[in-house]
Design an enzyme around this catalytic site. Sequence first.
Site, PDB file in Angstrom:
ATOM      1  N   ASP A   1       4.534   2.291  -3.537  1.00 31.05           N
ATOM      2  CA  ASP A   1       3.603   3.478  -3.296  1.00 31.05           C
ATOM      3  C   ASP A   1       2.305   3.418  -3.880  1.00 31.05           C
ATOM      4  O   ASP A   1       1.391   4.323  -3.774  1.00 31.05           O
ATOM      5  CB  ASP A   1       4.149   4.821  -3.701  1.00 31.05           C
TER       6      ASP A   1
ATOM      7  N   ARG B   1       7.428   6.413  -9.527  1.00 29.60           N
ATOM      8  CA  ARG B   1       5.869   6.125  -9.535  1.00 29.60           C
ATOM      9  C   ARG B   1       5.204   6.176 -10.767  1.00 29.60           C
ATOM     10  O   ARG B   1       4.095   5.825 -10.875  1.00 29.60           O
ATOM     11  CB  ARG B   1       5.396   7.179  -8.474  1.00 29.60           C
TER      12      ARG B   1
ATOM     13  N   ARG C   1       4.320  19.130  -6.422  1.00 19.41           N
ATOM     14  CA  ARG C   1       4.352  17.821  -7.479  1.00 19.41           C
ATOM     15  C   ARG C   1       3.535  18.551  -8.706  1.00 19.41           C
ATOM     16  O   ARG C   1       4.318  18.869  -9.568  1.00 19.41           O
ATOM     17  CB  ARG C   1       3.645  16.882  -6.646  1.00 19.41           C
TER      18      ARG C   1
ATOM     19  N   HIS D   1       1.698  17.450  -0.921  1.00 14.84           N
ATOM     20  CA  HIS D   1       0.330  17.440  -1.568  1.00 14.84           C
ATOM     21  C   HIS D   1      -0.529  18.113  -0.717  1.00 14.84           C
ATOM     22  O   HIS D   1      -0.590  18.346   0.215  1.00 14.84           O
ATOM     23  CB  HIS D   1      -0.027  15.817  -1.464  1.00 14.84           C
TER      24      HIS D   1
ATOM     25  N   CYS E   1      -4.902   9.495   1.409  1.00 13.76           N
ATOM     26  CA  CYS E   1      -3.766   9.350   0.378  1.00 13.76           C
ATOM     27  C   CYS E   1      -4.250   7.771  -0.275  1.00 13.76           C
ATOM     28  O   CYS E   1      -3.845   7.542  -1.306  1.00 13.76           O
ATOM     29  CB  CYS E   1      -2.373   8.968   0.808  1.00 13.76           C
TER      30      CYS E   1
HETATM   31  N1  ARG Z   1       5.468   8.207  -0.832  1.00 14.76           N
HETATM   32  C1  ARG Z   1       4.106   8.803  -1.668  1.00 14.76           C
HETATM   33  C2  ARG Z   1       4.671  10.166  -2.207  1.00 14.76           C
HETATM   34  O1  ARG Z   1       5.649  10.564  -1.812  1.00 14.76           O
HETATM   35  C3  ARG Z   1       3.142   9.186  -0.601  1.00 14.76           C
HETATM   36  C4  ARG Z   1       1.941   9.766  -1.442  1.00 14.76           C
HETATM   37  C5  ARG Z   1       0.947  10.132  -0.536  1.00 14.76           C
HETATM   38  N2  ARG Z   1      -0.355  10.611  -1.243  1.00 14.76           N
HETATM   39  C6  ARG Z   1      -0.979  11.608  -0.868  1.00 14.76           C
HETATM   40  N3  ARG Z   1      -2.216  11.606  -1.611  1.00 14.76           N
HETATM   41  N4  ARG Z   1      -0.768  12.741  -0.091  1.00 14.76           N
HETATM   42  O2  ARG Z   1       4.230  10.227  -3.598  1.00 14.76           O
END
Ligand code: ARG
Length: 270
Positions: free
Chosen positions: A70, A95, A140, A169, A263
């Site tokens: 990612d 991550r 998040r 997000h 993203c």
């Molecule tokens: N697979 C990543 C996650 O879930 C995707 C992130 C996408 N980034 C964003 N800025 N929305 O963290």
Amino acid sequence: MPDSRVPRRRRFLVCEPRHFAVQYAINPWMQPDIAVDASLAHQQWLALVRAYRAHGHDVDTLEPAPGLPDMVFAANSAVVVEGRVLGSLFHAPERRPESALYETWFKAAGFDVYRPENVCEGEGDLVWTGRYLLAGTGFRTTREAHREAQEFFGVPVIGLHLVDPRFYHLDTALFVLDDDNIAYYPEAFSPGSREVLARLYPDAVLATADDALAFGLNSVSDGRHVFMAPQAEALAARLDGHGYVPVPVDLSEFRKAGGGIKCCTQEIRS
Ligand code: ARG
């Protein structure tokens, strides 16, 4: 509506999707059993970089690391306002190693980096409007991180509650068009947060569910051109009606990871 919207030249940081894959599931879009077409993903990403450069923007790159599929999603690793860099602390353990690699890049580029103590996913949830930060929470980035961001930047931070896990997000549900306006998908927000957005931006461009599901809100605007998913047709028509110029860039392979144009793009504001 101004006759002609004026673009402002931007500096972007991106990370090549050399190791991009869907290997774990940390949002509802990710299904590790569905294969990613690595070469198509790479071509799509190159087309995004070409589109930025063709419109006069500067694009910096950082080296991707194996084992971090990612890492291509540069937006999540920091938020930069007036040369100050707030780093990241990822929710998902998978991550977490990305933060230090981006921090190293920023330091080499001459920036100090503040490391947040609370879960904070950079521009994924902290969106600079020109006067204050809009700050998403619910999936998040935490409220505590919003407070840290406010202390660090010394700018007002306006918390917004995300309620739909598909829009985990803030940058999947809202983007900034210019210093005066935004586009967003109201249903992604709690009733109170919707009211906040309606008070702040009474003339906002609203997206449909189809636009949002096509990642149409995960767009990047330079004040005139809006780099956006071609599938978000209704939104493109509305933006055109407001004097913006949609620039279609298809990042469909990245949707398999729950990502899109924004993203993949970190904006460096000096
Ligand atoms: N697979 C990543 C996650 O879930 C995707 C992130 C996408 N980034 C964003 N800025 N929305 O963290």
